[in-house]
Design a protein around this motif. Structure first.
Motif, PDB file in Angstrom:
ATOM      1  N   ASN A  86       2.690   9.685  -4.883  1.00 29.83           N
ATOM      2  CA  ASN A  86       2.810  10.267  -6.124  1.00 29.83           C
ATOM      3  C   ASN A  86       2.613   8.871  -7.104  1.00 29.83           C
ATOM      4  N   LYS A  87       2.658   9.202  -8.468  1.00 28.33           N
ATOM      5  CA  LYS A  87       2.421   8.123  -9.469  1.00 28.33           C
ATOM      6  C   LYS A  87       3.540   6.971  -9.599  1.00 28.33           C
ATOM      7  N   LYS A  88       4.723   7.621  -9.336  1.00 24.88           N
ATOM      8  CA  LYS A  88       5.928   6.909  -9.566  1.00 24.88           C
ATOM      9  C   LYS A  88       6.307   6.036  -8.410  1.00 24.88           C
ATOM     10  N   GLN A  89       5.746   6.253  -7.293  1.00 18.84           N
ATOM     11  CA  GLN A  89       5.596   5.587  -6.141  1.00 18.84           C
ATOM     12  C   GLN A  89       7.046   5.636  -5.376  1.00 18.84           C
ATOM     13  N   THR A  90       7.606   6.928  -5.462  1.00 21.70           N
ATOM     14  CA  THR A  90       8.817   7.311  -4.865  1.00 21.70           C
ATOM     15  C   THR A  90       8.450   7.804  -3.484  1.00 21.70           C
ATOM     16  N   ARG A  91       7.383   8.566  -3.423  1.00 16.86           N
ATOM     17  CA  ARG A  91       6.915   8.977  -1.942  1.00 16.86           C
ATOM     18  C   ARG A  91       5.988   8.408  -1.105  1.00 16.86           C
ATOM     19  N   LEU A  92       6.477   7.860  -0.261  1.00 19.76           N
ATOM     20  CA  LEU A  92       5.355   6.826   0.519  1.00 19.76           C
ATOM     21  C   LEU A  92       5.446   6.888   1.884  1.00 19.76           C
ATOM     22  N   LEU A  93       4.344   6.311   2.629  1.00 20.29           N
ATOM     23  CA  LEU A  93       4.595   6.013   4.084  1.00 20.29           C
ATOM     24  C   LEU A  93       4.194   4.588   4.356  1.00 20.29           C
ATOM     25  N   LYS A  94       4.806   3.788   5.153  1.00 24.42           N
ATOM     26  CA  LYS A  94       4.200   2.524   5.607  1.00 24.42           C
ATOM     27  C   LYS A  94       3.851   2.707   7.046  1.00 24.42           C
ATOM     28  N   GLU A  95       2.686   2.088   7.305  1.00 27.02           N
ATOM     29  CA  GLU A  95       1.688   2.044   8.527  1.00 27.02           C
ATOM     30  C   GLU A  95       1.595   0.685   9.129  1.00 27.02           C
TER      31      GLU A  95
END
Length: 201
Positions: A86-95
């Motif tokens: 999302n644009k707010k960068q509150t939903r993320l995955l780190k891989e």
């Protein structure tokens, strides 16, 4: 001596319980494979999928932005990336790349931070592979294994995950052909054009 025997029994029981829990966890790991022929050379597809590991957002319809993290500079074993949904960068995955084999065009990708996504990083990873067919086509193969939180949702999530990877493959094809970044906003148009091409074949 009795205390030592009692301690040994307790330790054995603990090992049995932990092993049983691990076995149950493994049984709840879901697996699937998505395979798609892409009408571009294996080298072109590998550049997008493997070499440009940190720029996955350009060819993924759900990822808003992505980049290397934790000192990673390029695709290689141990490289890490963050994917924002999302644009707010509150939903993320780190891989993280657990392995990287450019000669055979394959790598293993491990999720190590799932944020708000209902997957267990310990049991969630994907194997990317690009297989040459001829000079102008290749097969993109994606094998995934994952475990959801809660675990019973795993079977329900499989269909959604499969569609996501199929859409990713369509997006790779579009990005190579046009150079246009694939986004949530334009993907419907991209997929419609893809289906129209398939009908003409």
């Amino acid at each position: 001596m009795f205390k030592n025997q009692k301690l040994s029994i307790v330790m054995m029981l603990l090992v049995v319980v932990v092993s049983a829990q691990e076995a149950v966890a493994q049984k709840k790991v879901q697996k699937f494979t998505v395979s798609k022929v892409i009408p571009h050379s294996a080298e072109e597809v590998w550049k997008i999928v493997g070499v440009d590991y940190g720029a996955v957002a350009y060819s993924h319809p759900k990822i808003m932005s992505s980049d290397y993290v934790n000192g990673s500079l390029k695709a290689e074993e141990g490289a890490e990336r963050v994917c924002y949904f999302n644009k707010k960068q509150t939903r993320l995955l780190k891989e993280r790349m657990l392995s990287y084999d450019p000669e055979n065009m394959t790598f293993i990708n491990q999720v190590f931070q799932a944020d708000k996504f209902p997957v267990d990083p310990k049991y969630t990873r994907g194997i990317y592979k690009v297989e040459p067919i001829d000079d102008e086509s290749c097969r993109f193969v994606f094998n995934m294994e994952y475990r959801t939180k809660p675990a019973f949702m795993g079977a329900f999530a499989k269909g959604k995950f499969k569609r996501l990877i199929r859409d990713y493959a369509i997006s790779i094809e579009h990005y190579i052909a046009t150079g246009e970044k694939v986004t949530k906003e334009n993907f419907r148009k991209v997929k419609k054009a893809y289906k129209a091409r398939q009908k003409k074949k």
